[in-house]
Design an enzyme around this catalytic site. Structure first.
Site, PDB file in Angstrom:
ATOM      1  N   GLY A 150      44.210  27.003 -10.956  1.00  0.00           N
ATOM      2  CA  GLY A 150      45.038  28.173 -11.193  1.00  0.00           C
ATOM      3  C   GLY A 150      44.285  29.296 -11.857  1.00  0.00           C
ATOM      4  CE1 TYR A 163      49.053  35.528 -15.183  1.00  0.00           C
ATOM      5  CE2 TYR A 163      51.437  35.712 -15.190  1.00  0.00           C
ATOM      6  CZ  TYR A 163      50.217  36.116 -14.711  1.00  0.00           C
ATOM      7  OH  TYR A 163      50.166  37.102 -13.769  1.00  0.00           O
ATOM      8  CD  GLU A 164      48.048  30.128 -13.336  1.00  0.00           C
ATOM      9  OE1 GLU A 164      46.999  29.622 -12.892  1.00  0.00           O
ATOM     10  OE2 GLU A 164      48.843  30.771 -12.628  1.00  0.00           O
ATOM     11  N   GLY A 165      46.834  29.366 -19.383  1.00  0.00           N
ATOM     12  CA  GLY A 165      45.843  29.171 -20.432  1.00  0.00           C
ATOM     13  C   GLY A 165      45.478  30.497 -21.050  1.00  0.00           C
TER      14      GLY A 165
END
Length: 383
Positions: free
Chosen positions: A246, A366-368
């Site tokens: 991602g 987002y996504e880390g």
């Protein structure tokens, strides 16, 4: 050897997505943002499916295009120049929703779910984040208890992109809470077919307003045992591997946003006249544009390297973290400068750079979060 020379097929993908973006996506992007029209975004995803874009990195035997993450990143660059809401919905579908089924599903699961996901007939989502479990997935409070031939899921997920229009959601829940991350398992959930799931809130957001992020409540959600993804207790590993994928998607997402803002600011600067000449002739503006270009080139390079590393089956966790960190910081910096180049008019909704700036901020989260990316990178270089 890693090369930036694109094949004819890669050039074809770029041109296809560019044409689609300009003709189908760009005309309504402002209105979709203003109205928060995520249903129109869903419809665009369906159109992308007809072009063969919804399964770019997946095997043809499952209905994919049989290409790779490099082509997926190139598509992301072009798409996100004009609409980051569509771009993140696309990224989540491919990397986070479809990816774990492709990478960790058994053959029966792949045959059942992937063809419709790769065609765009079905849309995918990813349910990991909870109100008390963001960066710390071990704090998950969602539970999954096996009863007979079903798992019963209870708990709340939040910030679930594509949630309420998704046909498939990969959901993570504790099958053994005493084991922390080793007690997390992954499940393939069909929200339209399995009883016990409710979408109780749509997030009102600063940016990516034409994508939908839901709070999901699971109350005795019944999931067939055969929809366990991988093995019990392996969910955390599945989630982390999926997020690595991602992060390449989000890096491409961010590069595209930056490219769109830069190109708009560049054209504006060539046409806007002050002090008797285009402002692009003023060194202060010319240097801003040079800095923007330089940052984008760097971000694009590390993103393509991460995508290439994955396609070549090389370790890509660190390249993905570097790409995500670099590209998303670049998106925020470039969009901010794009607004500055346009001056007061850049702050208005007459021009898209204000939307691009709002959209860019979430890419750092987002996504880390980017702080998590620094933990990943520092851990690797100090190990």
């Amino acid at each position: 050897m890693y090369s930036l020379k694109f094949t004819e097929e890669q050039e074809r993908i770029c041109q296809m997505v560019k044409d689609f973006s300009l003709n189908e996506v760009a005309p309504g992007s402002k209105e979709r943002d203003i109205n928060g029209d995520f249903l129109a975004t869903r419809d665009l995803l369906k159109k992308m499916g007809k072009l063969g874009l919804m399964g770019i990195p997946y095997d043809k035997k499952y209905g994919g295009a049989g290409l790779g993450y490099l082509e997926y990143a190139l598509a992301g660059f072009e798409l996100n120049k004009v609409d980051a809401s569509l771009g993140i919905s696309y990224s989540v579908h491919i990397s986070l929703g479809t990816g774990p089924i492709y990478n960790f599903g058994n053959e029966e699961q792949k045959q059942k779910y992937l063809p419709k996901l790769c065609s765009g007939e079905h849309i995918a989502a990813f349910g990991l984040t909870e109100p008390c479990a963001g960066s710390d997935a071990s704090a998950s409070q969602c539970t999954a208890v096996k009863k007979g031939n079903k798992y019963i899921l209870n708990g709340t997920k939040c910030f679930t992109t594509n949630g309420e229009f998704a046909d498939v959601i990969v959901v993570f829940a504790m099958t053994n809470p005493e084991l922390g991350t080793k007690g997390i398992s992954a499940f393939i959930v069909e929200p339209k077919n399995f009883p016990g799931i409710k979408f109780i809130k749509r997030e009102a957001k600063m940016g990516i307003r034409a994508s939908v992020q839901n709070v999901i409540e699971m109350e005795n959600l019944e999931v067939p045992a055969e929809n366990l993804l991988g093995q019990e207790g392996k969910g955390f590993k599945i989630a982390m591997a999926t997020l690595d994928c991602g992060r390449i998607g989000v890096a491409a997402h961010a590069v595209g946003i930056a490219k769109g803002a830069y190109e708009y600011a560049l054209n504006y600067a060539k046409e806007r006249v002050q002090f008797g000449k285009p402002i692009s002739k003023l060194q202060v503006i010319a240097f801003k544009l040079a800095d923007m270009y330089n940052k984008i080139e760097s971000a694009q390079a590390v993103t393509l390297k991460a995508a290439w590393s994955k396609d070549e089956h090389l370790p890509y966790s660190i390249p993905a973290a570097v790409a995500k960190l670099t590209a998303t910081n670049t998106a925020m910096e470039v969009t901010t400068e794009a607004v500055q180049v346009l001056g007061g008019t850049g702050f208005t909704m007459d021009h898209p750079v204000e939307r691009m700036m709002r959209d860019a901020k979430i890419t750092q989260i987002y996504e880390g979060t980017n702080e998590i990316q620094k933990l990943v990178i520092s851990g690797a270089i100090l190990r």
